[in-house]
Motif scaffolding. Sequence first.
Motif, short mmCIF file in Angstrom:
data_model
loop_
_atom_site.label_atom_id
_atom_site.label_comp_id
_atom_site.label_asym_id
_atom_site.label_seq_id
_atom_site.Cartn_x
_atom_site.Cartn_y
_atom_site.Cartn_z
N GLU A 1 0.82 -1.21 0.00
CA GLU A 1 0.00 0.00 0.00
C GLU A 1 0.86 1.26 0.00
OE1 GLU A 1 -3.62 0.15 2.44
OE2 GLU A 1 -3.13 -1.90 3.04
N THR A 2 1.97 1.24 0.70
CA THR A 2 2.88 2.40 0.75
C THR A 2 3.48 2.66 -0.62
OG1 THR A 2 3.42 1.94 3.07
CG2 THR A 2 4.95 3.34 1.84
N ASP B 1 0.77 3.92 -3.11
CA ASP B 1 0.45 5.32 -2.81
C ASP B 1 1.54 6.25 -3.34
OD1 ASP B 1 -1.19 7.36 -1.27
OD2 ASP B 1 0.77 7.61 -0.30
N LYS C 1 -6.20 -7.77 -1.97
CA LYS C 1 -7.51 -7.26 -1.54
C LYS C 1 -7.37 -5.91 -0.85
CE LYS C 1 -9.75 -11.77 -0.86
NZ LYS C 1 -10.34 -12.70 0.13
N GLN C 2 -6.35 -5.75 -0.03
CA GLN C 2 -6.12 -4.47 0.64
C GLN C 2 -5.84 -3.36 -0.36
OE1 GLN C 2 -2.92 -5.26 3.38
NE2 GLN C 2 -4.10 -6.75 4.56
N VAL C 3 -5.00 -3.66 -1.36
CA VAL C 3 -4.70 -2.66 -2.40
C VAL C 3 -5.97 -2.29 -3.15
CG1 VAL C 3 -3.47 -2.29 -4.57
CG2 VAL C 3 -2.28 -3.35 -2.63
N HIS C 4 -6.78 -3.28 -3.48
CA HIS C 4 -8.03 -3.02 -4.21
C HIS C 4 -8.99 -2.14 -3.39
CE1 HIS C 4 -11.49 -3.55 -6.76
NE2 HIS C 4 -12.16 -4.14 -5.79
N ARG C 5 -9.08 -2.42 -2.10
CA ARG C 5 -9.98 -1.63 -1.25
C ARG C 5 -9.50 -0.19 -1.12
NH1 ARG C 5 -10.40 -6.47 1.96
NH2 ARG C 5 -8.66 -5.76 3.26
N ARG C 6 -8.19 0.00 -0.99
CA ARG C 6 -7.68 1.35 -0.78
C ARG C 6 -7.65 2.16 -2.07
NH1 ARG C 6 -2.11 3.29 2.27
NH2 ARG C 6 -2.36 5.50 1.77
N PHE C 7 -7.43 1.49 -3.19
CA PHE C 7 -7.31 2.20 -4.48
C PHE C 7 -8.32 1.60 -5.46
CE2 PHE C 7 -3.10 1.83 -2.47
CZ PHE C 7 -2.82 3.17 -2.24
N PRO C 8 -9.61 1.76 -5.19
CA PRO C 8 -10.64 1.09 -6.01
C PRO C 8 -10.70 1.59 -7.45
CG PRO C 8 -11.65 2.66 -4.49
CD PRO C 8 -10.20 2.57 -4.10
#
Length: 266
Positions: free
Chosen positions: A64-65, A68, A98-105
Amino acid sequence: MYLRLSFVTLRVNRPSPYALHSVAKLNLIPVVDLLKGQVVHAREGRRAEYRPVQSRLCRGAKAETVVDALLRLHPFRSLYVADLDAIQRQGSNLDILKQVHRRFPHLDLWVDSGIADEPGLDAWLRENIGRPVIGSETLLDAEFMSFARNHCADLSPVLSLDFFGDEFKGPQALLAATGLYWPKRVLAMNLRRVGSDAGPDVVLIESLAAKAPDCAVYAAGGIRSIEDLERVAAGGAAGALIATALHDGRLGSPELSQFMNPAQER
């Protein structure tokens, strides 16, 4: 005074070295390689030697970092992710994806997770995370690509034609029957060029683009500079995957802006 004025005139009229670069428009896609839960620096396909990425854009190697930081560098609309654990059948990074998809939809995720058969493709599609990338190195049967093209519907797959130098990794039929097996997007992936200073494999790009003029061929591996982007565009590429040159600063926001296609392919 006359000589000085003539020199100034010549300098003003001489084309800028960047003037030509504004002509080519490419779909530029940053790359994230995941291994054991971290973003790693891929080098020449030697996966046992991959280490956590050290980037000028951010600290640490958390997915995620890194994503971003890439989006702060440039408003990319797509992201290519290689789940190296899944590709090597040594686990997966599905939770991180899944975390990447949720944060950067808003990102169109292109994910190579080692899909090689119908159950694997169905399992991926059920997750509804992103577009499946099917790598030729993991395929046993070229016929699977015909199934994948029809089965994915609107979320059309991406075919990665994987080379190691001049050696093709995959069923040879994939290179022969382009109309039967190739989807709309194809990666010209030379693993030996990935993370290297050898530059992109323009000969491979030209060859694949000539085989299927209706397909969008993407340069994958070796992009170092604005000159490399110009070369792959001239070779028929519709876009390029980029990693190392983003993290070490060789390609920054001004360079990326010159090539980014305003009508990004989705």
